[in-house]
Design an enzyme around this catalytic site. Structure first.
Site, PDB file in Angstrom:
ATOM      1  N   LYS A  17       0.860  -1.188   0.000  1.00 30.09           N
ATOM      2  CA  LYS A  17       0.000   0.000   0.000  1.00 30.09           C
ATOM      3  C   LYS A  17       0.893   1.233   0.000  1.00 30.09           C
ATOM      4  CE  LYS A  17      -4.368   1.295   0.283  1.00 30.09           C
ATOM      5  NZ  LYS A  17      -5.599   0.656  -0.216  1.00 30.09           N
ATOM      6  N   ASP A  31      -7.045   4.548  -4.466  1.00 34.09           N
ATOM      7  CA  ASP A  31      -7.720   4.417  -3.169  1.00 34.09           C
ATOM      8  C   ASP A  31      -8.331   5.799  -2.910  1.00 34.09           C
ATOM      9  OD1 ASP A  31      -7.975   2.543  -0.680  1.00 34.09           O
ATOM     10  OD2 ASP A  31      -7.353   4.426   0.205  1.00 34.09           O
TER      11      ASP A  31
END
Ligand code: NDP
Length: 448
Positions: free
Chosen positions: A129, A169
């Site tokens: 991430k 995201d």
């Protein structure tokens, strides 16, 4: 909660000591380790070979400065992160978040969750991430472009189609992915599937935009079907009004439900007639406006300032699709008091541990994020496959694969929970099913 197993208690202490002041990461690790108690009792080899010690420690943390120049010529310096958490079952895969709340602990919690989520999809992707504390809100397209170019100038050194494949995201949608992809291509002179969530004209997959919201509804529908129920005729409350919330609204409506509420970080709208999604898309996706603008043209709808009250709206199904820890114990109690039947998480870790406990104690069907929102990353992996083949599947082909993946995730989680003595606990089931595949790959590859 206290761990019964001393090894896990000690490991959790180590995690807290090594990662101080990162409560979101502690929360995510605690939940997974709690679920794994019965697994390590049955499989002491995971302890002996240090699998758990390794899985809570990122393989690599990359942290860098991102200088950029605004439209007035002022210089700004943000912080960029990429955490490459675990590559046991495939290249690191996970989104980039641009939001002022981003710091190392947020990226770590998201990267950790991603390991298990990606494993649950059944596809060969590891966990990672990234992101930045940059706030795209209120910035011009050119400012966002300059920021993305600067961010990618550093990130490009660390990623690649077989190494690490970022996606979107919060705050990173099609516009940002386009600018990031353009800069990567320029720097590396390479046209590859290094990012997913790309536009359809340059390697994107049909149905990727819709995938997280649609997948959430496929998972929820399967869970309901397994309990002789469905979306049909249900009232649904969804938080957020971004990518996940919008396409969850679209699919829940298509499956026969009425979605009556959406929110953004300022407040929520309640439309008892059912949300007019075209109007929301116009406000949020085209104008990049605020959700309160909805009531200007919908006289029966109301707008309330502040987000948390959304959970006091009576509903059968609640789908939190905004951000972490947005649904606390009070919210859970309000939903339960109003007779909620099912809660499935579209956002990452939107329910606090107290809220999850309240739902499970009250017998509410509860689908955790790792399982319920895995449709986005699953379809990103399908985008990677199409890029490797230099081929594109139709919307229907991708959507059908997404549907099958979500149905499998539900059943694999339910089966794992049952096998380890926690029938009906889909949180434990998702953690265990996700863990086993990664842990066995780590064992097979030796201490590394
Ligand atoms: P977007 O940036 O598209 O949208 C986020 C939405 O949540 C916005 O409407 C934002 O409002 C709102 N929001 C933020 N904070 C709050 C809050 N405290 N209360 C209410 N609303 C809030 O992001 P996504 O839809 O892509 O992501 C939403 C969640 O889903 C995140 O947790 C993300 O990690 C998760 N997720 C996303 C995936 C994807 O494919 N996009 C895949 C898997 C998980 P505002 O406009 O005011 O900021």
């Amino acid at each position: 909660m206290a761990f019964k197993n001393q090894y896990l208690a000690d490991l959790m202490e180590t995690v807290k000591k090594r990662n101080p002041n990162e409560p979101e990461f502690h929360q995510a690790v605690t939940e997974v380790l709690e679920s794994l108690e019965p697994v390590i009792e049955k499989h002491p080899e995971y302890i002996k070979m240090g699998v758990l010690d390794s899985i809570v420690e990122p393989e690599r943390i990359i942290k860098f400065r991102v200088p950029w120049i605004d439209d007035k010529g002022n210089v700004h310096v943000n912080r960029g992160f990429r955490i490459q958490f675990n590559s046991a079952i495939g290249p690191y895969k996970g989104g980039l978040r641009f939001h002022p709340s981003v710091y190392e602990g947020i990226i770590k919690f998201l990267g950790f969750e991603q390991i298990f989520k990606n494993s649950l999809t059944g596809l060969p992707i590891g966990g990672g991430k990234g992101g930045s504390d940059f706030d795209p809100k209120g910035k011009s397209d050119m400012e966002v472009m300059r920021f993305c170019q600067s961010f990618m100038t550093e990130l490009a050194k660390h990623i690649g189609p077989d190494t690490d494949v970022p996606a979107g995201d919060i705050g990173v949608g099609a516009r940002e992915i386009g600018y990031l992809f353009g800069q990567y291509k320029r720097l590396r002179d390479e046209y590859s599937g290094v990012l997913t969530g790309k536009g359809l004209t340059y390697g994107g997959s049909l149905a990727r935009t819709e995938a997280t919201g649609y997948g959430l509804c496929y998972y929820t529908e399967e869970m309901l079907n397994d309990h002789d129920d469905s979306f049909k005729g249900k009232t649904v409350v969804i938080s957020g009004s971004g990518n996940v919330a919008i396409f969850a609204t679209q699919k829940a409506t298509a499956l026969g439900a009425k979605v009556v509420a959406l929110s953004d970080s300022n407040g929520y709208i309640h439309d008892p007639d059912g949300i007019d999604l075209d109007a929301v898309k116009e406000i949020k996706l085209v104008k990049r406006g605020r959700i309160k603008e909805y009531v200007e043209n919908h006289p029966n709808a109301t707008y309330t300032e502040g987000c948390r009250g959304i959970w006091t709206i009576p509903c059968d199904i609640a789908l939190p699709c905004a951000t972490q820890n947005e649904l606390d114990e009070d919210g859970a109690k309000a939903l339960i008091a109003n007779g909620v039947k099912a809660v499935c998480e579209g956002a990452n870790m939107p329910s606090t541990p107290e809220a999850v406990h309240a739902f499970q104690s009250a017998g509410v069907l509860f689908g955790p994020a790792k399982a319920a929102n895995a449709g986005g990353v699953a379809t990103s992996a399908l985008e990677m496959s199409q890029n490797s083949m230099r081929y594109s599947w139709t919307f229907e082909e991708v959507d059908a694969k997404l549907h099958d993946i979500m149905v499998n995730i539900y059943h694999n989680s339910a089966k794992a929970a049952k096998e380890y003595g926690m029938e009906g606990n889909l949180v434990a089931g998702a953690n265990i099913a996700g863990f086993l595949k990664v842990a066995n790959a780590m064992l097979a590859q030796g201490v590394c």
